[in-house]
Design an enzyme around this catalytic site. Structure first.
Site, PDB file in Angstrom:
ATOM      1  N   ASP A   1       2.075  -1.980   8.852  1.00 54.02           N
ATOM      2  CA  ASP A   1       2.938  -2.674   7.916  1.00 54.02           C
ATOM      3  C   ASP A   1       4.373  -2.375   8.388  1.00 54.02           C
ATOM      4  O   ASP A   1       4.588  -1.510   9.234  1.00 54.02           O
ATOM      5  CB  ASP A   1       2.689  -2.133   6.499  1.00 54.02           C
ATOM      6  CG  ASP A   1       3.702  -2.640   5.495  1.00 54.02           C
ATOM      7  OD1 ASP A   1       4.000  -3.838   5.506  1.00 54.02           O
ATOM      8  OD2 ASP A   1       4.205  -1.811   4.712  1.00 54.02           O
TER       9      ASP A   1
ATOM     10  N   ASP B   1       7.821  -2.794   6.141  1.00 55.62           N
ATOM     11  CA  ASP B   1       8.686  -2.208   5.115  1.00 55.62           C
ATOM     12  C   ASP B   1       8.078  -0.934   4.541  1.00 55.62           C
ATOM     13  O   ASP B   1       6.896  -0.902   4.160  1.00 55.62           O
ATOM     14  CB  ASP B   1       8.904  -3.204   3.974  1.00 55.62           C
ATOM     15  CG  ASP B   1       9.705  -4.417   4.413  1.00 55.62           C
ATOM     16  OD1 ASP B   1      10.455  -4.320   5.395  1.00 55.62           O
ATOM     17  OD2 ASP B   1       9.586  -5.476   3.760  1.00 55.62           O
TER      18      ASP B   1
END
Length: 272
Positions: A9, A11
C-alpha cells in the site's frame, strides 16, 4: 528469490501520511475539503479539490513541491531497495493517485524499483489542472465488493491481476503490506503460504484482530519503518532459505536415486 512478490500500500505504509490529506492541508484547503467531504465519494472529491486549488492559482509545480516534503520513515527507502536487490518483484496497490505516487517515488529515487503501480489514474489537462479519475468506473457498474470504496477494490486487483500473474509466471509467495480498511479485502484474498504485514493499531490490524482465522496468510504486524524493514527482510530471507532447502533436498534425492541405480548388479548377457 524470483518467486517472491511484495505488494505495498502507499499512504501510511510507504509514506507516513495520507497523500491526499497532505496536499490539501499543505495548500490551505482543509476547510473546503471537510465541507465537501459528506457530499461525494473521496476519489471524486479529490478531483474536485484539484479544480478548486487550480482556480485559486495553485499550480502543478506547487503540488510537486508539497509532495516532495511528504514525511517518510528513514528506514523505508533502504527496505525497498534491499527487497529489490534480493530479487523480489515489488508492486504498489493504492487508493491514492498515479501523479502523487510517481512524484514522490521519483523524488525518493524509488521509481525504478517497482514493476507495477495499481492506483487511481491522473493526468494534467490543457489548463494545467490535475485531473483524478477512479480506478474502477463505478458510474458504469459496481465492482461488487461491499468492503471497499466504489472507485477501487484492492481485492479485485490482487485476485484478478497479481495472483493470476503469479500462477502464469510460476511465482509462489506474496507479501502484502498495508494499514487501512481498504487493505482488508486484499488480505482476505491471500492464500496459505502468503504473508500479510498490517501496521499495528491501524484499521487493517484492528479488522484482522477481530477474527484472525479469516486470514489464510501468516500475519506479521509492524509499527514503524524500522520494524517494516526488519520484518520484511527477515521474511524474504526465511522464504529464500526454505526454497534453498527444498532445492537441496530434491537434488539429494536425485543423487541418491542415481547412486542406487549404480549399485545394482550388472545384468548377465543372454546366451544366443
Amino acid at each position: 528469490m524470483a518467486g517472491i512478490v511484495v505488494v505495498f500500500d502507499f499512504d501510511k505504509t510507504i509514506i507516513e501520511c495520507d497523500s491526499d490529506n497532505w496536499v490539501v492541508d499543505e495548500l490551505g484547503a482543509t476547510d473546503l475539503f471537510n465541507q465537501l467531504l459528506p457530499t461525494m465519494p473521496w476519489n471524486s472529491l479529490m478531483d474536485r479539490m484539484m479544480k478548486e486549488l487550480h482556480s485559486q492559482g495553485k499550480t502543478i509545480e506547487d503540488i510537486v513541491e508539497v509532495l516532495k516534503r511528504t514525511p517518510i520513515h528513514p528506514r523505508v527507502v533502504p527496505a525497498i531497495k534491499a527487497a529489490h536487490a534480493l530479487g523480489c518483484d515489488l508492486k504498489i496497490v493504492s487508493d491514492a493517485n498515479l501523479f502523487f505516487i510517481e512524484t514522490i517515488l521519483k523524488h525518493l529515487g524509488l521509481e525504478e524499483f517497482f514493476s507495477e503501480i495499481n492506483t487511481n489514474p491522473s493526468y494534467v489537462d490543457e489548463q494545467g489542472r490535475l485531473r483524478i479519475s477512479p480506478h474502477h468506473d463505478f458510474i458504469k457498474c459496481s465492482h461488487g465488493c461491499s468492503l471497499c470504496p466504489p472507485n477501487m477494490c484492492k481485492g479485485v486487483v490482487i485476485e484478478e491481476r497479481i495472483q493470476t500473474s503469479l500462477s502464469s509466471e510460476g511465482k509462489k509467495k506474496l507479501i502484502y503490506l498495508g494499514d487501512g480498511s481498504g487493505d482488508y479485502c486484499p488480505s482476505l484474498k491471500l492464500k496459505e503460504g502468503d504473508f500479510v504485514m498490517p501496521r499495528k493499531n491501524f484499521p487493517l490490524f484492528d479488522l484482522i484482530c477481530k477474527d484472525p482465522l479469516l486470514i489464510k496468510a501468516d500475519i506479521h504486524e509492524w509499527t514503524d519503518g524500522e520494524e517494516l524493514e526488519h520484518i520484511l527482510l527477515n521474511l524474504i530471507n526465511t522464504i529464500a532459505m526454505e526454497e534453498n532447502a527444498q532445492f537441496i533436498s530434491a537434488a539429494d534425492c536425485k543423487l541418491q536415486t542415481m547412486s542406487a541405480h549404480e549399485a545394482l548388479p550388472q545384468a548377465l548377457p543372454v546366451r544366443q
